[in-house]
Design an enzyme around this catalytic site. Structure first.
Site, mmCIF file in Angstrom:
data_model
loop_
_atom_site.group_PDB
_atom_site.id
_atom_site.type_symbol
_atom_site.label_atom_id
_atom_site.label_comp_id
_atom_site.label_asym_id
_atom_site.label_seq_id
_atom_site.Cartn_x
_atom_site.Cartn_y
_atom_site.Cartn_z
ATOM 1 N N TRP A 1 0.062 49.781 0.230
ATOM 2 C CA TRP A 1 1.229 50.354 0.895
ATOM 3 C C TRP A 1 0.877 50.829 2.312
ATOM 4 O O TRP A 1 1.752 50.937 3.167
ATOM 5 C CB TRP A 1 1.816 51.499 0.070
ATOM 6 C CG TRP A 1 1.349 52.861 0.434
ATOM 7 C CD1 TRP A 1 0.195 53.462 0.053
ATOM 8 C CD2 TRP A 1 2.032 53.809 1.260
ATOM 9 N NE1 TRP A 1 0.109 54.713 0.593
ATOM 10 C CE2 TRP A 1 1.232 54.950 1.335
ATOM 11 C CE3 TRP A 1 3.248 53.795 1.936
ATOM 12 C CZ2 TRP A 1 1.601 56.073 2.074
ATOM 13 C CZ3 TRP A 1 3.619 54.912 2.671
ATOM 14 C CH2 TRP A 1 2.801 56.036 2.732
ATOM 15 N N HIS B 1 -4.338 64.843 2.961
ATOM 16 C CA HIS B 1 -2.967 65.180 2.563
ATOM 17 C C HIS B 1 -2.750 66.695 2.596
ATOM 18 O O HIS B 1 -1.732 67.175 3.103
ATOM 19 C CB HIS B 1 -2.678 64.643 1.162
ATOM 20 C CG HIS B 1 -2.243 63.213 1.149
ATOM 21 N ND1 HIS B 1 -3.119 62.165 1.300
ATOM 22 C CD2 HIS B 1 -1.004 62.645 1.002
ATOM 23 C CE1 HIS B 1 -2.451 61.020 1.240
ATOM 24 N NE2 HIS B 1 -1.171 61.277 1.070
#
Length: 503
Positions: free
Chosen positions: A394, A432
């Site tokens: 992705w 993240h």
């Protein structure tokens, strides 16, 4: 005597007839002979036509009888061995109508939710409010100043590589300088965002995101130049003349090929900084020219999806999030689940818009503007049957960087594949959390925990689920996992800031 004379006359007549037959026939006799032969052939040909007509009639009658038998057989038996179309063993794969039905149902259901939202809340889209997300004080732009200050880290990396190419720095000294530079690249903007109140959360995300991308780029820049020095030393030991590049060598599009240390220029490093990739090369593949129509289409898509993201966030997501605070405070699991499912649809729609707007529109825009040839920014992640396949496809730029500069070096150092994959997930979990906790000025580790939870999820899906079941599990993790993390962070941010102010 009379008998002998008669015998002689018969012999003479036979000889004369034989001689005449040996001579060529005249025209009349030849024509008569040809006509007799033609007449005989015509008679034979007429017989052949009649035979063929009789044979054709017989075959037609046989085919009609066979057809009548088949018709009677079909009327008597109408079943045969075959699978249902929705069975996997049927081999049927044309589900276009079902896909269109799903799209129509999705549009109708979201249209109903959108109308319900308008009737309940009115129009909430406010462009002025968007500007306030970036600027609290119009005379103070700390986020923009931090982005401009990032040029200092770029110039330090270039200076260090130049000194290493000339031998002014040893490899150990150059490594230490690079480490200090890259550590400051992450800690300096984080400290400013945490300590300066005028930096908004959105501005903080922009700042730490820019410095994180720059960190990965300069790490790749350091590694590739180090590999070039190692290759040059090997060639020098073999007395090879291939250290220099002939001036006649060109890349696609007529660009001159660059060899180390000719790549250590300001133009080269800034091209890499703005190029849509995280992995450095001395000679990137280049497209022959800039297609203006393609460039304008990508620019229009960028502006359109940016407006859509902002508008849908204000109109759709924020009311659901605000209505979710009370169930979260009361720990009402039923209403929390209901709010989570309500938030899943707009959150997922916005995520898909972000994916297309960023990975297709904006990255293709910058690639076309810079004539950057490699446009594989994503693969078919929507067909993922395992969690690992999703994370590999992705986001291709990040995957290439992890594979080239982190995963494979760990394997070369003797670590197992499982340990190396876990280390990659740990690094991704760190970034993240860094990109979320620093701008929000709170550390709850929801993003870190969510990324580390991908390891057991990947093991479970890869071991027990296959095909469509695995693909459904990947979609469920995307649709449900993200809104859950969003609710957790928004709730903690609300409790930490707004409820304290109210108290």
């Amino acid at each position: 005597m009379g008998d002998s004379d008669a015998t002689l006359r018969r012999r003479a007549t036979f000889a004369a007839g034989l001689g005449a037959s040996m001579q060529p026939m005249n025209g009349k006799s030849a024509a008569a002979s040809q006509s007799s032969v033609t007449a005989d052939f015509g008679r034979d040909n007429g017989l052949g036509k009649r035979d063929r007509m009789v044979e054709t009639a017989r075959s037609k009658s046989k085919s009609e009888k066979h057809k009548r038998r088949n018709d009677i057989s079909e009327r008597m038996s109408c079943h045969k061995t075959q699978e249902s179309l929705l069975s996997s063993s049927s081999g049927f794969s044309n589900y276009r109508g079902i896909l269109n039905w799903c799209v129509v149902m999705l549009v109708l259901s979201n249209a109903r939710l959108f109308l319900e939202n308008l009737l309940r809340y009115g129009i909430l889209v406010d462009p002025i409010q968007v500007i306030s997300l970036f600027l609290k004080d119009p005379y103070s732009w700390p986020a923009a100043c931090l982005v401009i200050a990032s040029n200092l880290f770029i110039l330090v990396a270039l200076y260090t590589e130049r000194q290493l190419s000339k031998g002014s720095f040893t490899e150990r000294v150059g490594f230490q300088v690079h480490c200090i530079n890259m550590v400051n690249m992450l800690t300096f903007p984080a400290a400013v965002v945490l300590l300066v109140p005028s930096v908004t959360p959105v501005g903080g995300v922009f700042v730490v995101g820019t410095h994180s991308i720059l960190f990965l780029k300069l790490y790749s820049y350091k590694d590739v130049n180090k590999w070039c020095r190692e290759l040059s030393s090997v060639k020098a030991k073999k007395l090879a003349r291939s250290l220099s590049c002939p001036s006649a060598q060109h890349l696609n599009g007529g660009d001159r090929k660059v060899c180390y240390p000719g790549n250590l220029t300001i133009r080269d490093i800034y091209y890499f900084v703005f190029a849509p990739t995280l992995c450095y090369e001395l000679n990137f593949p280049r497209s022959p020219n800039i297609r203006m129509s393609f460039l304008l289409r990508r620019l229009f898509e960028m502006l359109f999806f940016m407006q859509m993201l902002v508008g849908l966030t204000q109109q759709w997501m924020i009311p659901i999030i605000e209505s979710s605070m009370k169930p979260l405070e009361d720990m009402d699991l039923t209403r929390m689940t209901e709010r989570l499912l309500r938030l899943a649809v707009p959150n997922h729609l916005l995520w898909l818009m972000f994916f297309y707007g960023f990975f297709h529109s904006s990255m293709n825009f910058s690639a076309e503007l810079l004539r950057f040839g490699d446009r594989q920014f994503y693969n078919d992640w929507w067909n993922s049957e395992t969690v690992t396949y999703f994370w590999q496809n992705w986001n291709i730029p990040v995957h290439k960087w992890c594979l080239r500069h982190f995963y494979k070096p760990l394997l070369r150092r003797g670590f197992s594949k499982m340990v190396s994959q876990s280390a990659v997930f740990f690094l991704s979990a760190f970034f993240h959390e860094y990109l979320v906790s620093i701008p929000l000025r709170m550390f709850r580790l929801w993003a870190f925990t969510g990324m580390m939870a991908q390891i057991p999820l990947a093991w479970f899906v890869g071991r027990y689920l296959r095909g469509n079941y695995g693909n459904a599990a990947v979609w469920m993790s995307i649709i449900i996992g993200q809104p859950f993390a969003v609710l957790m962070y928004v709730h903690d941010f609300y409790v930490l800031h707004y409820r304290q102010e109210a108290d």
